[in-house]
Design a protein around this motif. Structure first.
Motif, mmCIF file in Angstrom:
data_model
loop_
_atom_site.group_PDB
_atom_site.id
_atom_site.type_symbol
_atom_site.label_atom_id
_atom_site.label_comp_id
_atom_site.label_asym_id
_atom_site.label_seq_id
_atom_site.Cartn_x
_atom_site.Cartn_y
_atom_site.Cartn_z
ATOM 1 N N ALA A 25 0.817 -1.222 0.000
ATOM 2 C CA ALA A 25 0.000 0.000 0.000
ATOM 3 C C ALA A 25 0.847 1.267 0.000
ATOM 4 C CB ALA A 25 -0.938 0.009 1.209
ATOM 5 N N GLU A 26 2.085 1.176 0.495
ATOM 6 C CA GLU A 26 2.960 2.349 0.599
ATOM 7 C C GLU A 26 4.018 2.413 -0.497
ATOM 8 O OE1 GLU A 26 4.660 2.322 4.531
ATOM 9 O OE2 GLU A 26 2.729 1.898 5.441
ATOM 10 N N ALA A 27 4.350 1.300 -1.098
ATOM 11 C CA ALA A 27 5.418 1.252 -2.095
ATOM 12 C C ALA A 27 5.000 1.965 -3.378
ATOM 13 C CB ALA A 27 5.781 -0.199 -2.403
ATOM 14 N N ALA A 28 5.935 2.724 -3.924
ATOM 15 C CA ALA A 28 5.680 3.361 -5.215
ATOM 16 C C ALA A 28 5.603 2.279 -6.292
ATOM 17 C CB ALA A 28 6.789 4.349 -5.545
ATOM 18 N N LYS A 29 4.748 2.495 -7.241
ATOM 19 C CA LYS A 29 4.548 1.542 -8.329
ATOM 20 C C LYS A 29 5.583 1.782 -9.440
ATOM 21 C CE LYS A 29 0.839 0.251 -6.157
ATOM 22 N NZ LYS A 29 1.252 0.102 -4.780
ATOM 23 N N GLU A 30 5.764 0.777 -10.277
ATOM 24 C CA GLU A 30 6.723 0.873 -11.382
ATOM 25 C C GLU A 30 6.457 2.110 -12.236
ATOM 26 O OE1 GLU A 30 8.205 -1.588 -15.326
ATOM 27 O OE2 GLU A 30 7.048 -2.652 -13.791
ATOM 28 N N GLU A 31 5.206 2.348 -12.588
ATOM 29 C CA GLU A 31 4.856 3.506 -13.420
ATOM 30 C C GLU A 31 5.251 4.811 -12.736
ATOM 31 O OE1 GLU A 31 0.959 5.613 -15.478
ATOM 32 O OE2 GLU A 31 0.717 3.702 -14.433
ATOM 33 N N ASP A 32 5.038 4.895 -11.403
ATOM 34 C CA ASP A 32 5.421 6.099 -10.665
ATOM 35 C C ASP A 32 6.924 6.335 -10.768
ATOM 36 O OD1 ASP A 32 2.833 6.726 -9.748
ATOM 37 O OD2 ASP A 32 3.052 5.377 -8.026
ATOM 38 N N PHE A 33 7.710 5.274 -10.588
ATOM 39 C CA PHE A 33 9.161 5.431 -10.682
ATOM 40 C C PHE A 33 9.591 5.872 -12.071
ATOM 41 C CE2 PHE A 33 9.747 2.894 -6.738
ATOM 42 C CZ PHE A 33 10.572 3.801 -6.079
ATOM 43 N N ARG A 34 8.994 5.289 -13.076
ATOM 44 C CA ARG A 34 9.372 5.662 -14.449
ATOM 45 C C ARG A 34 9.009 7.123 -14.731
ATOM 46 N NH1 ARG A 34 11.670 1.480 -16.432
ATOM 47 N NH2 ARG A 34 11.021 -0.637 -15.911
ATOM 48 N N ASN A 35 7.837 7.544 -14.280
ATOM 49 C CA ASN A 35 7.430 8.943 -14.465
ATOM 50 C C ASN A 35 8.333 9.891 -13.679
ATOM 51 O OD1 ASN A 35 5.312 8.194 -16.132
ATOM 52 N ND2 ASN A 35 3.809 8.190 -14.477
ATOM 53 N N ARG A 36 8.641 9.531 -12.444
ATOM 54 C CA ARG A 36 9.521 10.371 -11.619
ATOM 55 C C ARG A 36 10.905 10.478 -12.240
ATOM 56 N NH1 ARG A 36 8.156 7.687 -5.725
ATOM 57 N NH2 ARG A 36 5.956 8.281 -5.661
ATOM 58 N N TYR A 37 11.436 9.354 -12.667
ATOM 59 C CA TYR A 37 12.776 9.374 -13.254
ATOM 60 C C TYR A 37 12.799 10.253 -14.504
ATOM 61 C CZ TYR A 37 17.344 7.961 -14.884
ATOM 62 O OH TYR A 37 18.646 7.989 -15.300
ATOM 63 N N SER A 38 11.760 10.180 -15.309
ATOM 64 C CA SER A 38 11.678 11.024 -16.502
ATOM 65 C C SER A 38 11.629 12.502 -16.138
ATOM 66 C CB SER A 38 10.444 10.672 -17.333
ATOM 67 O OG SER A 38 10.584 9.389 -17.889
ATOM 68 N N ALA A 39 10.951 12.822 -15.034
ATOM 69 C CA ALA A 39 10.764 14.214 -14.637
ATOM 70 C C ALA A 39 11.940 14.787 -13.848
ATOM 71 C CB ALA A 39 9.484 14.351 -13.805
ATOM 72 N N ILE A 54 22.259 -1.499 -4.055
ATOM 73 C CA ILE A 54 21.810 -1.988 -2.750
ATOM 74 C C ILE A 54 20.909 -1.002 -2.017
ATOM 75 C CG2 ILE A 54 23.772 -3.539 -2.494
ATOM 76 C CD1 ILE A 54 24.983 -1.448 -0.538
ATOM 77 N N GLY A 55 20.777 0.212 -2.577
ATOM 78 C CA GLY A 55 19.915 1.208 -1.958
ATOM 79 C C GLY A 55 19.774 2.412 -2.864
ATOM 80 N N PHE A 56 18.826 3.289 -2.531
ATOM 81 C CA PHE A 56 18.624 4.496 -3.330
ATOM 82 C C PHE A 56 17.923 5.566 -2.505
ATOM 83 C CE2 PHE A 56 14.626 2.302 -3.899
ATOM 84 C CZ PHE A 56 13.677 3.313 -3.921
ATOM 85 N N ILE A 57 18.000 6.789 -3.022
ATOM 86 C CA ILE A 57 17.274 7.926 -2.463
ATOM 87 C C ILE A 57 16.771 8.749 -3.642
ATOM 88 C CG2 ILE A 57 19.309 9.427 -2.275
ATOM 89 C CD1 ILE A 57 18.121 10.403 0.454
ATOM 90 N N ASN A 58 15.595 9.350 -3.480
ATOM 91 C CA ASN A 58 15.038 10.170 -4.556
ATOM 92 C C ASN A 58 14.007 11.134 -3.999
ATOM 93 O OD1 ASN A 58 12.040 9.186 -5.637
ATOM 94 N ND2 ASN A 58 13.112 7.673 -4.405
ATOM 95 N N GLY A 59 13.676 12.141 -4.794
ATOM 96 C CA GLY A 59 12.645 13.115 -4.440
ATOM 97 C C GLY A 59 12.623 14.240 -5.455
#
Length: 161
Positions: A25-39, A54-59
């Motif tokens: 319920a809390e995890a970002a979905k694949e589509e969200d990550f792809r859209n965020r990465y594009s933006a 092994i890890g990441f940070i984003n915003g």
């Protein structure tokens, strides 16, 4: 361990790591990550050990020192010249936790944000992580209005000097 900007090829690993770190319920979905990465790909960093992510940070970046739920889903609200860096996620594979990976990712993101002239950084976290972020001089400013994933979140802010 190396901290570097994420590449498009890293997205598959980022998506897997997210699914291991958050309930569905809390995890970002694949589509969200792809859209965020594009933006805002300039705001994605990964920790790599032995050629494995092994890890990441984003915003995203925004004009206001707050992190409303709509920022997670509407990439049009990202403002590259905004004053505040948000943290959507700081995720580390379970087998690499408690070894300084999250600390190095967060320190790197703070450093980069300062170099980019941001005024501060904002994030939301659960109760058990408030103390962790306070070690980096984030201030707890109350319970968040966020209802992301049906969980209770706390608003945290770090103002740069």
């Amino acid at each position: 361990m190396e901290i570097r900007e994420a590449t498009k090829e890293d997205l598959e690993e980022i998506i897997i790591i997210e699914s291991k770190c958050f309930p569905e319920a809390e995890a970002a979905k694949e589509e969200d990550f792809r859209n965020r990465y594009s933006a805002f790909k300039e705001n994605f960093f990964v920790a790599v050990k032995n050629e494995k992510v092994i890890g990441f940070i984003n915003g995203c970046t925004t004009d206001k020192p707050e992190l409303p739920d709509e920022l997670y889903h509407n990439t049009e609200l990202h403002n590259p010249s905004g004053d505040y860096q948000t943290v959507f996620g700081l995720d580390v594979l379970p087998e690499y936790r408690n070894s300084g990976v999250a600390t190095e990712l967060l320190k790197h993101f703070i450093k980069i944000s300062k170099e980019r002239g941001k005024k501060g950084m904002v994030l939301t976290c659960k109760n058990h992580l408030v103390h962790y972020y306070e070690k980096f001089d984030f201030k707890h400013v109350g319970v968040s209005d966020s209802s992301h994933g049906g969980a209770k979140w706390n608003d945290m802010i770090l103002l740069f000097k």
